[in-house]
Scaffold this motif. Structure first.
Motif, mmCIF file in Angstrom:
data_model
loop_
_atom_site.group_PDB
_atom_site.id
_atom_site.type_symbol
_atom_site.label_atom_id
_atom_site.label_comp_id
_atom_site.label_asym_id
_atom_site.label_seq_id
_atom_site.Cartn_x
_atom_site.Cartn_y
_atom_site.Cartn_z
ATOM 1 N N LYS A 25 -3.911 -2.248 -0.597
ATOM 2 C CA LYS A 25 -4.465 -0.944 -0.971
ATOM 3 C C LYS A 25 -5.940 -1.008 -1.363
ATOM 4 O O LYS A 25 -6.547 0.042 -1.604
ATOM 5 C CB LYS A 25 -3.683 -0.257 -2.101
ATOM 6 C CG LYS A 25 -2.236 0.065 -1.781
ATOM 7 C CD LYS A 25 -1.622 0.861 -2.921
ATOM 8 C CE LYS A 25 -0.157 1.115 -2.696
ATOM 9 N NZ LYS A 25 0.446 1.889 -3.820
ATOM 10 N N LEU A 52 -1.180 4.375 8.546
ATOM 11 C CA LEU A 52 -1.077 2.917 8.459
ATOM 12 C C LEU A 52 0.228 2.485 7.801
ATOM 13 O O LEU A 52 0.321 1.370 7.277
ATOM 14 C CB LEU A 52 -2.273 2.358 7.678
ATOM 15 C CG LEU A 52 -3.645 2.557 8.326
ATOM 16 C CD1 LEU A 52 -4.755 2.131 7.377
ATOM 17 C CD2 LEU A 52 -3.745 1.788 9.643
ATOM 18 N N SER A 53 1.244 3.336 7.825
ATOM 19 C CA SER A 53 2.551 2.992 7.264
ATOM 20 C C SER A 53 3.435 2.441 8.380
ATOM 21 O O SER A 53 3.873 3.192 9.265
ATOM 22 C CB SER A 53 3.210 4.225 6.649
ATOM 23 O OG SER A 53 4.526 3.940 6.224
ATOM 24 N N GLY A 105 -3.555 -4.056 9.185
ATOM 25 C CA GLY A 105 -2.333 -3.275 9.081
ATOM 26 C C GLY A 105 -1.126 -3.985 9.655
ATOM 27 O O GLY A 105 -1.165 -5.171 9.964
ATOM 28 N N VAL A 131 -0.327 4.536 3.608
ATOM 29 C CA VAL A 131 -0.017 3.103 3.628
ATOM 30 C C VAL A 131 1.345 2.865 2.994
ATOM 31 O O VAL A 131 1.935 3.754 2.389
ATOM 32 C CB VAL A 131 -1.095 2.281 2.885
ATOM 33 C CG1 VAL A 131 -2.470 2.484 3.507
ATOM 34 C CG2 VAL A 131 -1.124 2.645 1.398
ATOM 35 N N ALA A 167 -4.027 -3.024 4.376
ATOM 36 C CA ALA A 167 -2.906 -2.099 4.514
ATOM 37 C C ALA A 167 -1.639 -2.804 4.993
ATOM 38 O O ALA A 167 -0.777 -2.180 5.611
ATOM 39 C CB ALA A 167 -3.275 -0.970 5.470
#
Length: 243
Positions: A68, A144-145, A114, A211, A45
């Motif tokens: 991804k 997870l962004s 991440g 993500v 991620a």
């Protein structure tokens, strides 16, 4: 301008998002030999990172993992393990993530690589492994962004999750099987940054991984939602609309 993408996702272990190569053999010391096992999968991620290899206790167990990608579950002995994530082909000495984790027996986990390449992080989440009744599904969100604020998550306009922050997973929410429009919006705001039309089949347990980057000109790194089945069950389909 709106962009729409359609994905077909299958149960982990069938063909979900791409299954990864390089899984360790039964002879590797990291795999469980005595029944005292936990199960672990890995998600890449880090939106600006290249493909990576994953090592457990010095053994490469996954290779060429792309952003991804979500792996199959791997059986590992319960206890402490060293997890390393390195650029593909560069060896564990080039690891950008080097973490020790403690795994409990008979427990499923997701380990997420991440953050960003400048600030990579490892996150460990415990996965639900009890399948709901046939007319129900369980859903959780995993944030997870790395450039997104805390978010609220809605289903057909009803709030399911409030104030979910980066690096955290919500509790699982049990909902009737069926089709939903999932909205993701900054916490406390009314306008969604993206919506996702998701069909949840009965008897499924699903983690929806948010993500990618909200602010980017690189479509490959853009914000996305990856609904992934935790407990192997039926197929589900999603249509994604990003504003």
């Amino acid at each position: 301008m709106k962009q729409t993408r359609r994905q077909v996702l299958r149960a982990i272990g069938v063909s979900s998002i791409p299954i990864l190569g390089g899984i360790s053999s039964a002879q590797d010391m990291t795999t469980s030999q005595n029944g005292n096992a936990s199960r672990v999968r890995v998600i890449h991620a880090i939106p600006d990172a290249p493909e990576v290899d994953v090592y457990v206790d010095g053994n490469r167990v996954l290779q060429n993992v792309a952003f991804k990608d979500v792996s199959d579950y791997l059986d590992l002995d319960a206890g402490k393990h060293t997890i390393q994530v390195a650029p593909a082909g560069q060896g564990q000495g080039s690891a950008v993530i080097d973490e020790q984790v403690t795994l409990d027996a008979n427990t499923d986990y997701t380990i997420a690589a991440g953050g960003t390449l400048d600030s990579p992080q490892a996150f460990v989440f415990v996965d639900e492994n009890e399948v709901p009744s046939g007319d129900q599904a369980r859903l959780r969100a995993v944030h997870l962004s790395p450039d997104a604020p805390a978010v609220d998550i809605t289903a057909d306009g009803d709030v399911l999750v409030e104030g979910l922050e980066f690096g955290n997973a919500s509790d699982y929410v049990e909902v009737p099987a069926g089709s939903y429009t999932i909205g993701i919006r900054p916490a406390g705001m009314n306008d969604a940054v993206a919506t996702f039309d998701v069909t949840l089949e009965g008897g499924t347990v699903v983690s929806a991984f948010a993500v990618g980057l909200l602010q980017t000109n690189d479509e490959a790194q853009a914000f996305d939602l990856l609904p992934t089945i935790d407990a192997p069950t039926e197929m589900m389909t999603t249509t994604t609309t990003t504003m």
